[in-house]
Design an enzyme around this catalytic site. Structure first.
Site, PDB file in Angstrom:
ATOM      1  N   ASP A 210     -32.080  38.320 -82.031  1.00 13.47           N
ATOM      2  CA  ASP A 210     -32.354  38.847 -83.376  1.00 13.47           C
ATOM      3  C   ASP A 210     -33.325  40.029 -83.297  1.00 13.47           C
ATOM      4  O   ASP A 210     -33.640  40.652 -84.317  1.00 13.47           O
ATOM      5  CB  ASP A 210     -32.823  37.758 -84.342  1.00 13.47           C
ATOM      6  N   SER A 211     -33.755  40.382 -82.075  1.00 14.50           N
ATOM      7  CA  SER A 211     -34.460  41.649 -81.875  1.00 14.50           C
ATOM      8  C   SER A 211     -33.585  42.812 -82.331  1.00 14.50           C
ATOM      9  O   SER A 211     -34.077  43.927 -82.491  1.00 14.50           O
ATOM     10  CB  SER A 211     -34.845  41.825 -80.395  1.00 14.50           C
TER      11      SER A 211
ATOM     12  N   ASP B  10     -28.715  34.316 -81.114  1.00 11.58           N
ATOM     13  CA  ASP B  10     -29.920  33.825 -81.805  1.00 11.58           C
ATOM     14  C   ASP B  10     -29.580  33.302 -83.195  1.00 11.58           C
ATOM     15  O   ASP B  10     -28.844  33.956 -83.952  1.00 11.58           O
ATOM     16  CB  ASP B  10     -30.919  34.977 -81.977  1.00 11.58           C
TER      17      ASP B  10
ATOM     18  N   LYS C  65     -29.557  30.128 -79.560  1.00 13.39           N
ATOM     19  CA  LYS C  65     -30.991  30.027 -79.237  1.00 13.39           C
ATOM     20  C   LYS C  65     -31.752  29.885 -80.539  1.00 13.39           C
ATOM     21  O   LYS C  65     -31.413  30.526 -81.541  1.00 13.39           O
ATOM     22  CB  LYS C  65     -31.476  31.264 -78.479  1.00 13.39           C
TER      23      LYS C  65
ATOM     24  N   GLU D 283     -36.001  29.174 -82.100  1.00 13.73           N
ATOM     25  CA  GLU D 283     -37.414  29.273 -81.749  1.00 13.73           C
ATOM     26  C   GLU D 283     -38.191  28.045 -82.216  1.00 13.73           C
ATOM     27  O   GLU D 283     -37.924  27.516 -83.309  1.00 13.73           O
ATOM     28  CB  GLU D 283     -38.033  30.517 -82.412  1.00 13.73           C
TER      29      GLU D 283
ATOM     30  N   GLU E 121     -41.922  33.236 -73.918  1.00 12.49           N
ATOM     31  CA  GLU E 121     -42.283  34.626 -74.239  1.00 12.49           C
ATOM     32  C   GLU E 121     -43.798  34.752 -74.382  1.00 12.49           C
ATOM     33  O   GLU E 121     -44.440  33.948 -75.081  1.00 12.49           O
ATOM     34  CB  GLU E 121     -41.577  35.055 -75.541  1.00 12.49           C
TER      35      GLU E 121
HETATM   36  O1  KIV Z   1     -34.396  38.441 -79.901  1.00 17.17           O
HETATM   37  C1  KIV Z   1     -34.603  38.619 -78.688  1.00 17.17           C
HETATM   38  O2  KIV Z   1     -34.241  39.645 -78.099  1.00 17.17           O
HETATM   39  C2  KIV Z   1     -35.301  37.568 -77.967  1.00 17.17           C
HETATM   40  C3  KIV Z   1     -35.783  37.881 -76.586  1.00 17.17           C
HETATM   41  C4  KIV Z   1     -36.951  38.767 -76.641  1.00 17.17           C
HETATM   42  C5  KIV Z   1     -36.043  36.651 -75.813  1.00 17.17           C
HETATM   43  O3  KIV Z   1     -35.490  36.514 -78.485  1.00 17.17           O
END
Ligand code: KIV
Length: 277
Positions: free
Chosen positions: A44-45, A83, A112, A114, A180
């Site tokens: 989600d970056s 994510d 994924k 968090e 992280e």
């Molecule tokens: O969203 C993302 O790119 C991430 C990585 C930084 C692990 O969660």
């Protein structure tokens, strides 16, 4: 051969370090896949590096589905993790509904999410239902207003909680955990105590693998890479030079040439233009 969850576990078991990189579209996924990157993360970056937001919070499930589907079309061998965005897995039911969309509509192989204790029940439910889950501990960007942008787990109590969260995620069925912005010694200690692999970002060399953001690795966003990122190339500058050359050639008329053009029979053209002017 497509990378499977078993392959990822085997890499940990055999001490083979795991490289993961983010990908957000078809072209980048294709390049990474062909380069042999075993794990791709549709992070989600993308809210920041693809859409220009200052955090990951505005990213929606629709955004993730669309980008993940494009990545899936470019990845033949890599295992693709998508994510789950902010507040799309606050309850077990939400987690199931959100994972269903990412897996069914986009086709990702795993999701994924968090956090520690508050998400363990959701992780258990997802894995019971056949959804592979990667955890994410330490600095968790979706909680950045609560945590502050800083290394997590420096104090003994925080470090202990992080280790306990990692063990709980593992017990709930997570197949790997991103660490992280965690002190290197703590990340190593966690990695040594887990059966499943840890994937570090800003967590030192003691993790079982590493993940980096595409734009940071390639130098696509001038001056915006975080300290823990390594810039392997300055592709942003290279792209800028290419585009300047293109603009110059368009202005001067050097582009296009006959090589980029097609022609028609002059008689056909004369007939088409007959009687005009
Ligand atoms: O969203 C993302 O790119 C991430 C990585 C930084 C692990 O969660």
């Amino acid at each position: 051969m497509p990378v499977t969850l078993r392959d990822v576990q085997r890499m940990k078991d055999q001490g083979e370090r795991i490289a993961m990189v983010t990908a957000y579209d078809y072209a980048s996924a294709r390049i990474a896949d062909r380069a042999g990157v075993p794990l791709l993360l549709v992070g989600d970056s993308l809210g920041m590096v693809m859409h220009g937001h200052s955090t990951t919070l505005p990213v929606t499930l629709d955004d993730m589905v669309r980008h993940s589907a494009a990545v899936m079309r470019g990845a033949e061998a890599a295992l693709v993790v998508g994510d789950l965005p902010f507040l799309t897995y606050a309850s077990e039911a939400d987690a199931v509904a959100s994972a269903r969309r990412l897996m069914q509509e986009a086709g990702v192989h795993a999701v994924k999410l968090e956090g520690g204790a508050p998400v363990v029940a959701g992780v258990r439910r997802l894995t019971e239902l056949g959804v592979p889950v990667m955890g994410h501990l330490g600095f968790t960007p979706q909680s950045q207003h609560q945590l502050g942008l800083r290394v997590q787990g420096k104090a003994a109590s925080e470090a202990r909680r992080l280790l306990e969260d990692a063990l709980s995620l593992q017990a709930a069925g997570a197949f790997a955990i991103v660490l992280e912005l965690v002190p290197a010694q703590l990340a190593r200690a966690v990695s040594e105590r887990l059966r499943i692999p840890t994937i570090g970002i800003g967590a030192g060399a003691g993790c079982d693998g590493q993940v980096q953001v595409w734009h940071d690795l390639l130098g696509l966003l001038d001056g915006k890479s975080p300290r823990h990122a390594k810039r392997y190339a300055d592709i942003g500058t290279a792209i800028g030079s290419v585009l300047s050359a293109y603009v110059e050639e368009v202005k001067s008329g050097a582009f296009p040439t006959a090589a980029q053009s097609s022609t028609m029979d002059e008689a056909e053209l004369a007939q088409a233009l007959a009687g005009l002017d």
